[in-house]
Design a protein around this motif. Structure first.
Motif, PDB file in Angstrom:
ATOM      1  N   GLU A   1       0.838  -1.205   0.000  1.00 25.92           N
ATOM      2  CA  GLU A   1       0.000   0.000   0.000  1.00 25.92           C
ATOM      3  C   GLU A   1       0.873   1.257   0.000  1.00 25.92           C
ATOM      4  OE1 GLU A   1      -3.399   2.186  -0.215  1.00 25.92           O
ATOM      5  OE2 GLU A   1      -3.262   0.011  -0.315  1.00 25.92           O
ATOM      6  N   LYS A   2       1.945   1.247   0.810  1.00 19.71           N
ATOM      7  CA  LYS A   2       2.849   2.395   0.844  1.00 19.71           C
ATOM      8  C   LYS A   2       3.532   2.589  -0.515  1.00 19.71           C
ATOM      9  CE  LYS A   2       3.942   2.283   5.753  1.00 19.71           C
ATOM     10  NZ  LYS A   2       4.987   2.046   6.757  1.00 19.71           N
ATOM     11  N   ARG A   3       3.958   1.489  -1.149  1.00 21.11           N
ATOM     12  CA  ARG A   3       4.592   1.601  -2.462  1.00 21.11           C
ATOM     13  C   ARG A   3       3.615   2.163  -3.488  1.00 21.11           C
ATOM     14  NH1 ARG A   3       6.946  -3.420  -0.903  1.00 21.11           N
ATOM     15  NH2 ARG A   3       5.333  -4.551  -2.014  1.00 21.11           N
ATOM     16  N   LYS A   4       2.369   1.718  -3.413  1.00 22.13           N
ATOM     17  CA  LYS A   4       1.357   2.190  -4.358  1.00 22.13           C
ATOM     18  C   LYS A   4       1.114   3.686  -4.166  1.00 22.13           C
ATOM     19  CE  LYS A   4      -3.398   1.557  -5.773  1.00 22.13           C
ATOM     20  NZ  LYS A   4      -4.690   0.999  -5.426  1.00 22.13           N
ATOM     21  N   GLU A   5       1.011   4.121  -2.883  1.00 23.06           N
ATOM     22  CA  GLU A   5       0.799   5.542  -2.607  1.00 23.06           C
ATOM     23  C   GLU A   5       1.982   6.371  -3.090  1.00 23.06           C
ATOM     24  OE1 GLU A   5       0.119   5.738   1.581  1.00 23.06           O
ATOM     25  OE2 GLU A   5      -1.920   4.930   1.438  1.00 23.06           O
ATOM     26  N   ALA A   6       3.189   5.870  -2.884  1.00 21.77           N
ATOM     27  CA  ALA A   6       4.384   6.594  -3.330  1.00 21.77           C
ATOM     28  C   ALA A   6       4.400   6.689  -4.859  1.00 21.77           C
ATOM     29  CB  ALA A   6       5.641   5.898  -2.821  1.00 21.77           C
ATOM     30  N   ARG A   7       4.035   5.604  -5.525  1.00 22.98           N
ATOM     31  CA  ARG A   7       3.995   5.586  -6.984  1.00 22.98           C
ATOM     32  C   ARG A   7       2.950   6.564  -7.495  1.00 22.98           C
ATOM     33  NH1 ARG A   7       2.098   0.291  -8.666  1.00 22.98           N
ATOM     34  NH2 ARG A   7       3.099  -0.136  -6.721  1.00 22.98           N
ATOM     35  N   ASP A   8       1.768   6.563  -6.856  1.00 26.88           N
ATOM     36  CA  ASP A   8       0.707   7.483  -7.264  1.00 26.88           C
ATOM     37  C   ASP A   8       1.133   8.928  -7.036  1.00 26.88           C
ATOM     38  OD1 ASP A   8      -0.814   5.300  -7.927  1.00 26.88           O
ATOM     39  OD2 ASP A   8      -2.077   5.378  -6.116  1.00 26.88           O
ATOM     40  N   ALA A   9       1.773   9.212  -5.906  1.00 28.02           N
ATOM     41  CA  ALA A   9       2.227  10.565  -5.604  1.00 28.02           C
ATOM     42  C   ALA A   9       3.297  10.998  -6.603  1.00 28.02           C
ATOM     43  CB  ALA A   9       2.771  10.639  -4.187  1.00 28.02           C
ATOM     44  N   LYS A  10       4.169  10.093  -6.952  1.00 30.81           N
ATOM     45  CA  LYS A  10       5.245  10.408  -7.891  1.00 30.81           C
ATOM     46  C   LYS A  10       4.681  10.682  -9.276  1.00 30.81           C
ATOM     47  CE  LYS A  10       9.655   8.673  -9.574  1.00 30.81           C
ATOM     48  NZ  LYS A  10      10.575   7.545  -9.552  1.00 30.81           N
ATOM     49  N   SER A  11       3.733   9.862  -9.699  1.00 27.10           N
ATOM     50  CA  SER A  11       3.151  10.056 -11.030  1.00 27.10           C
ATOM     51  C   SER A  11       2.333  11.342 -11.085  1.00 27.10           C
ATOM     52  CB  SER A  11       2.293   8.860 -11.435  1.00 27.10           C
ATOM     53  OG  SER A  11       1.175   8.748 -10.574  1.00 27.10           O
ATOM     54  N   SER A  12       1.667  11.714 -10.009  1.00 31.35           N
ATOM     55  CA  SER A  12       0.887  12.947 -10.015  1.00 31.35           C
ATOM     56  C   SER A  12       1.803  14.167  -9.994  1.00 31.35           C
ATOM     57  CB  SER A  12      -0.083  12.989  -8.837  1.00 31.35           C
ATOM     58  OG  SER A  12       0.632  13.077  -7.626  1.00 31.35           O
ATOM     59  N   THR A  13       2.919  14.114  -9.277  1.00 31.89           N
ATOM     60  CA  THR A  13       3.845  15.254  -9.259  1.00 31.89           C
ATOM     61  C   THR A  13       4.628  15.349 -10.556  1.00 31.89           C
ATOM     62  OG1 THR A  13       5.543  13.934  -8.162  1.00 31.89           O
ATOM     63  CG2 THR A  13       4.108  15.284  -6.759  1.00 31.89           C
ATOM     64  N   SER A  14       4.936  14.237 -11.176  1.00 34.50           N
ATOM     65  CA  SER A  14       5.716  14.298 -12.416  1.00 34.50           C
ATOM     66  C   SER A  14       4.863  14.843 -13.563  1.00 34.50           C
ATOM     67  CB  SER A  14       6.287  12.923 -12.772  1.00 34.50           C
ATOM     68  OG  SER A  14       5.241  12.027 -13.042  1.00 34.50           O
ATOM     69  N   SER A  15       3.566  14.570 -13.573  1.00 31.07           N
ATOM     70  CA  SER A  15       2.711  15.099 -14.630  1.00 31.07           C
ATOM     71  C   SER A  15       2.482  16.593 -14.442  1.00 31.07           C
ATOM     72  CB  SER A  15       1.367  14.355 -14.658  1.00 31.07           C
ATOM     73  OG  SER A  15       0.676  14.572 -13.448  1.00 31.07           O
TER      74      SER A  15
END
Length: 124
Positions: A82-96
Motif C-alpha cells: 500500500e505504501k509503495r502504491k501511494e508513493a507511486r501514485d504521488a510520484k506520477s501525479s507530481t511528475s505530470s
C-alpha cells in the motif's frame, strides 16, 4: 533415620528419631501422655520442562505462533505494498504537474545540495 515430630495435648512438641517402618508413637515416652504425629508440608521444587503454564500445549502453541507470524507477515507485506502504491501514485501525479514547469537549474554536483559559498581570502 528420619526424625518425626509429635505434639502433646497441651501444645508442646518433641522429636523422636524412628525408622520409617516403626509404628507411630501413641504416648509420650517421658510422661506417658497421649501424642499425635505432626505432619508438615514437603518442600517441592519443580525443575525441568512441563511445570510452567507456558510449557503446556507446546505443539498447539507453536502452530498458533507460526500462524500469527505468517498473518503478521501478510499484514506487513500488505501495508508495504500500500505504501509503495501511494508513493507511486504521488510520484506520477507530481511528475505530470511538473512537466509543464521549467526544470530547476542544476548545480552540477548531482547530489541536490547547494554548492558551498567561497570564503574571501585573508589579507596579510
Amino acid at each position: 533415620m528420619p526424625i518425626y515430630e509429635y505434639r502433646r495435648p497441651n501444645g508442646t512438641t518433641f522429636e523422636v528419631m524412628q525408622r520409617m517402618t516403626d509404628d507411630p508413637l501413641t504416648h509420650d515416652p517421658d510422661t506417658g501422655e497421649p501424642v499425635e504425629r505432626v505432619f508438615h508440608p514437603v518442600a517441592v521444587h519443580f525443575k525441568g520442562k512441563g511445570f510452567y503454564n507456558t510449557d503446556y500445549g507446546t505443539k498447539r502453541r507453536n502452530r498458533e505462533l507460526r500462524e500469527s507470524a505468517e498473518s503478521g507477515a501478510d499484514r506487513y507485506e500488505a501495508g508495504q505494498a500500500e505504501k509503495r502504491k501511494e508513493a507511486r501514485d504521488a510520484k506520477s501525479s507530481t511528475s505530470s504537474s511538473d512537466s509543464t514547469a521549467k526544470p530547476a537549474k542544476s548545480s552540477g554536483s548531482g547530489d541536490g545540495k547547494k554548492p558551498a559559498a567561497k570564503k574571501p581570502a585573508k589579507k596579510s
